[in-house]
Design an enzyme around this catalytic site. Structure first.
Site, PDB file in Angstrom:
ATOM      1  N   ASP A  93     -12.880  -8.416 -27.543  1.00 41.58           N
ATOM      2  CA  ASP A  93     -11.856  -8.625 -28.574  1.00 41.58           C
ATOM      3  C   ASP A  93     -11.061  -9.905 -28.346  1.00 41.58           C
ATOM      4  OD1 ASP A  93     -10.122  -7.893 -26.440  1.00 41.58           O
ATOM      5  OD2 ASP A  93     -10.203  -5.796 -27.066  1.00 41.58           O
TER       6      ASP A  93
ATOM      7  N   ALA B  41     -23.432  -7.567 -18.725  1.00 47.56           N
ATOM      8  CA  ALA B  41     -22.678  -7.985 -17.537  1.00 47.56           C
ATOM      9  C   ALA B  41     -23.432  -7.662 -16.250  1.00 47.56           C
ATOM     10  CB  ALA B  41     -21.305  -7.318 -17.531  1.00 47.56           C
TER      11      ALA B  41
ATOM     12  N   ASP C 268     -12.913  -5.481 -18.257  1.00 44.31           N
ATOM     13  CA  ASP C 268     -12.314  -4.764 -19.382  1.00 44.31           C
ATOM     14  C   ASP C 268     -13.425  -4.086 -20.177  1.00 44.31           C
ATOM     15  OD1 ASP C 268     -10.524  -3.827 -21.248  1.00 44.31           O
ATOM     16  OD2 ASP C 268     -10.311  -5.740 -22.301  1.00 44.31           O
TER      17      ASP C 268
ATOM     18  N   PRO D 289     -24.001   7.504 -19.684  1.00 44.29           N
ATOM     19  CA  PRO D 289     -24.636   6.914 -18.499  1.00 44.29           C
ATOM     20  C   PRO D 289     -24.775   5.402 -18.590  1.00 44.29           C
ATOM     21  CG  PRO D 289     -25.776   8.917 -19.135  1.00 44.29           C
ATOM     22  CD  PRO D 289     -24.784   8.633 -20.226  1.00 44.29           C
TER      23      PRO D 289
END
Length: 517
Positions: free
Chosen positions: A308, A361, A379, A386
């Site tokens: 965001d 990531a 974040d 899972p």
């Protein structure tokens, strides 16, 4: 066993067409099962337990359907058309039924169980009927011939299942969505039954039975066609019932359902139904997440998640920050950050100091840039599946530790320290198990309640909760508030738990148990 009527056998040249119908029906059957699994994830968070129950229940229903159809094998042609008609209708309506039920009653569990049982039983009835049709009227079928027939039938069935398994995630779901995708599969199912009835079964059905079958198939096609036409309106109405405020953006990316609502000055983001921020009080959350990571005046900062753009906004306010690398999985979130959220994130992702990387990531951390980061901000959404749980694992935080410069600071959003204390302290323990010294803290965010974070460092001692002397003035967080944030009441006292790992994602169960409480 019921005697098969003395009718002429299926012409040899017609067998490939019937086997093709087997493949089409198998593809549709697997699509229906995947619809149930997809909706269980979207509406209820999914998970290993629920997925296992749906798969096991569907397989058990296959066996039940094969047994229940035995009395109808004497009328296999009519029974096959009836089964395919019901399967097309129930499968085509499955998604919209579950979605609307959830929007009205906030649960779809009973409908999910019933749908699994009915669809599985109907799919299970197909093979006995098809074997009967292929053998009807034949007197030359020996053991070897029966084996070849079963081999052909299984090959067509499994090939169709493969096609259905590929079409749902790569074609139907991204192009049509769940409601339209299920309806399209239902229409294909009905069309396949109509072709079989018209070209193959008319020799075994009376004129009246054939007309009845086509009338039923036509009614099913009209019903599913109407659903296709009205699907958008139905979805909008059902979705709006889930949210108190008017919806201004509703989209499904390849990874999640994204909904943005607005009422007056309050802009809210929901991912898969979970609130991510409210513009009225997001500054409390964002300042608490970012400011402790800036205590040592970093120049180079990594943000994992935070699509965001709000964390990037706070980082850019700090005078020492020269570069922010933003790693976000969903490109649709980046688009929204640069458009719908640009007013509240102040265009952070378009700032020349920010480099946006669209990537997973976990995978990105396995081959990061050679230059380490002075600070890292994690974040991520709450780990209620899972797939998200792996981003709260010891292995993940170990990768984060490897990109931290000596003395670098890490902050992690860790969920509610009050509503889901097991998940919160599990996160603290997992970060510590990755070799980082931790300092837990929490603040009040009205939209979320008592919300917890973790400050960590690759030094030997837990980092203190302090603000940088160069910190820009904040709306909510000052040194007194941050110091108080490190204090936990006796009923939520710190605990040390076993870490959550890839092999044992304990935090997923912690979070769900907390929600249930």
């Amino acid at each position: 066993m019921t005697a098969v009527p003395a009718v002429s056998p299926l012409p040899r040249r017609a067998r490939p067409l019937l086997l093709a119908a087997v493949a089409v029906c198998a593809a549709c059957g697997l699509v229906y099962e995947l619809v149930l699994l997809t909706l269980s994830t979207s509406l209820a968070g999914g998970g290993i337990t629920q997925t296992s129950l749906i798969v096991a229940g569907f397989v058990a229903a296959l066996g039940a359907g094969a047994l229940l159809v035995k009395p109808f094998l004497g009328h296999a042609a009519a029974a096959f058309v009836a089964v395919e008609t019901l399967l097309g209708v129930l499968g085509g309506l499955s998604a919209v039924t579950l979605y609307v039920t959830f929007s009205f009653y906030a649960t779809s569990g009973p409908v999910l169980v019933l749908g699994t049982a009915l669809l599985g039983a109907l799919v299970g009835a197909e093979v006995p009927l098809l074997v009967t049709l292929l053998q009807t009227g034949r007197t030359d079928m020996d053991a070897r011939g029966s084996g070849r027939l079963l081999a052909d039938l299984n090959a067509a069935d499994y090939a169709g299942a493969l096609v259905g398994g590929l079409i749902w995630p790569f074609v139907l779901l991204p192009a049509a969505g769940m409601i339209r995708g299920a309806a399209l599969a239902g229409l294909v199912n009905v069309a396949a039954a109509a072709v079989v009835a018209a070209l193959l079964l008319r020799r075994w059905l009376t004129r009246r039975a054939l007309l009845t079958a086509f009338a039923a198939l036509l009614a099913a096609a009209v019903l599913l066609g109407t659903l296709l036409y009205r699907a958008h309106d139905i979805e909008i109405d059902a979705r709006q019932r889930l949210y108190a405020d008017p919806i201004v953006v509703a989209t499904r990316s390849a990874y999640q359902e994204i909904v943005v609502t607005r009422r007056g000055g309050d802009l809210r983001l929901y991912l898969d139904g979970d609130l991510q921020f409210s513009s009225i009080d997001e500054h409390r959350y964002t300042e608490a997440l970012v400011a402790p990571a800036l205590a040592r005046d970093p120049a180079r900062v990594l943000v994992l998640g935070g699509g965001d753009g709000l964390a990037a906004r706070e980082l850019l306010r700090h005078p020492t920050v020269r570069q922010v690398v933003q790693v976000e999985l969903d490109p649709r979130m980046i688009e929204l950050a640069r458009t719908t959220f640009a007013g509240i994130n102040r265009g952070a992702l378009d700032d020349p100091r920010v480099r946006v990387v669209v990537a997973d990531a976990f995978r990105w951390l396995r081959d990061p840039p050679s230059e380490p980061f002075d600070a890292v901000v994690v974040d991520m959404p709450d780990p209620d599946t899972p797939a998200l749980g792996r981003l709260y694992s010891q292995e993940f935080y170990g990768l984060v530790r490897s990109v931290l410069a000596p003395g670098g600071l890490l902050t992690v959003q860790a969920g509610s320290a009050y509503a889901t204390p097991d998940a919160y302290w599990r996160t603290v323990s997992t970060v510590g198990a990755a070799g980082l010294a931790t300092t837990p803290y929490h603040v009040d965010v009205p939209s979320f309640g008592d919300w917890g974070f973790v400050l960590a460092s690759n030094s030997e001692t837990p980092p203190p909760l302090v603000l940088s002397a160069q910190a820009a003035p904040a709306r909510f967080l000052d040194q007194a508030v941050l110091t108080a944030a490190g204090v936990f009441a006796p009923d939520r006292a710190p605990r040390i738990l076993e870490p959550s790992t890839l092999d044992h994602p304990r935090i997923v169960d912690d979070l769900r148990a907390g929600y249930q409480r």
